[in-house]
Write an enzyme that holds these catalytic residues in place. Structure first.
Site: not given
Ligand code: PLP
Length: 379
Positions: A51, A103, A175
């Protein structure tokens, strides 16, 4: 290892990895849950318990850190668990500024914290610099940027957002799931945290769920995020990290092919009589094209959306009628995927009912075009 080497060179060799003991050109996979101490009761290589850390995870982190130009990188067992760690690290009552379009899972998570009274959330219109400035005009703790943003691929200038963040004393998270660091290194443009769902382009084979955070400078807040991962046990395990290293080795070529296919498809379908629009940042008609061209230095990626004439039913029908594009969620893999986002996002967002999202993979572009033509003709 020369510093002038291009990423594709050292990526292909997993950071020039040759196993010292065996000469293996493939990294060994460490899956141990615990690590024995030496005769002096010291840890042998700093590893104590899974962990807390794992040599294979650490190796994948080192590759991504180099790719991002980061001082440190942490891998998580999903993109969302990395997001949760950032949000958990905020003080109670923190002010978060996030885009209206992003997202949806991240937005849902933030909204949960708002509902519990733990944070406040103000939304800006992505791609609109004045909107971000207005929403973040007072003190803020965290500014969230997703660029290109799901699912309308709006583009936010990272350097502009970094300027706004500095002015209001906030940390900036970018992101960049749909713009991996071969095309955009967000730390170079002033982001405090570079975030990606590693499930997507970084791994690229739709067989790992993971998330990654990188920083240019280790701070107290970063130490806190490390502690949260340790306590929650959300580190990416050894097996998945090994698969991720395998995927990273081909990131450059996968990315280039997806970009090449996507621009071909976007140009082919732009102006199609059965479509209202093709939304792709690589098209000159896209409102964020210039900003994208400035900060996506190696192509615009494989993500685009089609607005199908005929509303919800028409969109859903196109997404159900392809045979090369697979009707599945997710993105960034070698296989092309198609999705009717309203069906997936439901009432959580106000995504257009006729929007069909494409994740363009590395198949032959002619086959992909023919497949979409056939599906669109059915509406
Ligand atoms: N950020 C974006 C732009 C995504 O498209 C996604 C998932 O589709 C995520 C974050 C979340 O990631 P995860 O599905 O690996 O938890």
């Amino acid at each position: 290892m020369s510093n002038s080497e291009k990423p594709d060179t050292w990526l292909a060799q997993a950071g020039h990895m040759v196993d010292a003991e065996t000469g293996s050109v493939i990294p060994p996979m460490h899956t141990a849950a615990t690590f024995a101490r030496d005769a002096d009761y010291e840890t042998r290589a700093g590893y104590m318990y899974s962990r807390y850390g794992n040599p294979t995870t650490h190796q994948a982190e080192a590759i991504i850190a180099r790719l991002e130009g980061a001082e440190d990188t942490l891998l998580f067992n999903s993109g969302l668990s990395a997001v949760a760690a950032i949000l958990e690290s905020l003080p109670a009552g923190a002010k978060v500024v996030a885009p209206r379009v992003m997202y949806f899972g991240v937005l849902v998570w933030m909204q949960r914290l708002v509902d519990k009274g733990l944070i406040s959330l103000s939304l800006y219109t992505p791609g609109d610099t004045q909107s971000l400035e207005a929403v973040a005009s007072e003190q803020a703790d965290l500014i969230w940027v997703e660029t290109p943003a799901n699912p309308d691929w709006s583009i936010t200038s990272i350097s502009h957002a970094a300027g706004v963040s500095r002015a209001v004393g906030a940390k900036l998270v970018v992101d960049g799931t749909c713009a991996p660091p071969v095309t955009t290194r967000s730390l170079d443009y002033g982001a405090d945290y570079a975030f990606h769902s590693a499930t997507k382009y970084l791994n690229g084979h739709s067989d790992v769920t993971g998330g990654v955070l990188s920083v240019s400078e280790e701070t107290k807040a970063w130490q806190d995020i490390k502690e949260i991962r340790k306590l929650q046990g959300t580190i990416l395990p050894g097996f998945e990290s090994w698969l991720l290293i395998r995927g990273l080795r081909t990131l450059g070529v996968r990315w280039d092919k997806a970009c090449e296919n996507a621009i071909t498809i976007a140009k082919h379908f732009e102006g199609h009589p059965r479509l209202e629009a093709v939304i792709y940042p690589g098209l000159a008609s896209h409102s964020g094209h210039e900003t994208a061209a400035a900060q996506m230095t190696r192509g615009f990626g494989g993500m685009m959306s089609l607005l199908v004439k005929g509303g919800f039913d028409a969109g859903k029908q196109v997404a159900s009628s392809t045979s090369v594009f697979l009707p599945a969620t997710s993105l960034g893999g070698v296989e092309s995927l198609i999705e009717h986002r309203k069906t997936v996002e439901g009432d959580a967002t106000d995504v257009a009912a006729n929007l069909v999202r494409l994740s363009v993979g590395i198949e032959d572009a002619d086959d992909l075009i023919a497949d979409l033509e056939k599906a669109i003709a059915k509406v």
